[in-house]
Design a protein around this motif. Structure first.
Motif, short mmCIF file in Angstrom:
data_model
loop_
_atom_site.label_atom_id
_atom_site.label_comp_id
_atom_site.label_asym_id
_atom_site.label_seq_id
_atom_site.Cartn_x
_atom_site.Cartn_y
_atom_site.Cartn_z
N SER A 102 -20.93 -72.65 -23.88
CA SER A 102 -21.16 -73.71 -22.90
C SER A 102 -22.05 -74.78 -23.51
O SER A 102 -22.88 -74.51 -24.37
CB SER A 102 -21.81 -73.14 -21.64
N GLU A 157 -15.24 -68.60 -28.52
CA GLU A 157 -15.83 -68.58 -27.18
C GLU A 157 -16.15 -67.16 -26.72
O GLU A 157 -17.15 -66.93 -26.04
CB GLU A 157 -14.87 -69.24 -26.20
N ASP A 158 -15.33 -66.20 -27.12
CA ASP A 158 -15.51 -64.82 -26.67
C ASP A 158 -16.13 -63.91 -27.72
O ASP A 158 -16.20 -62.70 -27.52
CB ASP A 158 -14.16 -64.23 -26.24
#
Length: 114
Positions: A2, A47-48
């Motif tokens: 984020s 992102e993961d």
């Protein structure tokens, strides 16, 4: 990751750089911040997938000895690093152990050895 987490790490003073693979594509983004006797770093593979650690500083790029590490999604990993007490503060980790293999840079990472 984020934007809020990234901005918070940058605000804390983290320096980021992209590490390319053999084809020149970004393989991992590495952020680091130095403390007296320690340094924090985060490797964002996607992102993961991310890993963060606080390492004992012996003036080498990677000592292989950590006092704390965390693996998870990029946003959660960044948040865990941001919540880690500063060295010397109550609750700050101090017990050294071997670093997870996911902290090695791409040419040495588990991704290259598979």
């Amino acid at each position: 990751m984020s934007m809020e987490s990234l901005a918070a790490l940058v605000d804390r003073g983290f320096y980021f750089q992209a590490v390319p693979d053999e084809q020149g594509e970004i393989e991992v983004v590495v952020g680091s911040y130095g403390w007296y006797g320690y340094y924090d770093r985060i490797h964002v593979w996607g992102e993961d997938e991310a890993v963060a650690a606080r390492e004992l500083s012996d003036h080498r790029p990677f000592s292989g000895t950590v006092v704390w590490s965390y693996e998870g999604g990029a946003a959660d990993t960044a948040l865990a690093l941001l919540e880690l007490p500063k060295p010397g503060e109550p609750g700050a980790p101090t017990v050294a152990r071997a670093a997870p293999s996911s902290l090695w840079l791409p040419l040495l990472s588990r991704r290259r050895r598979q």
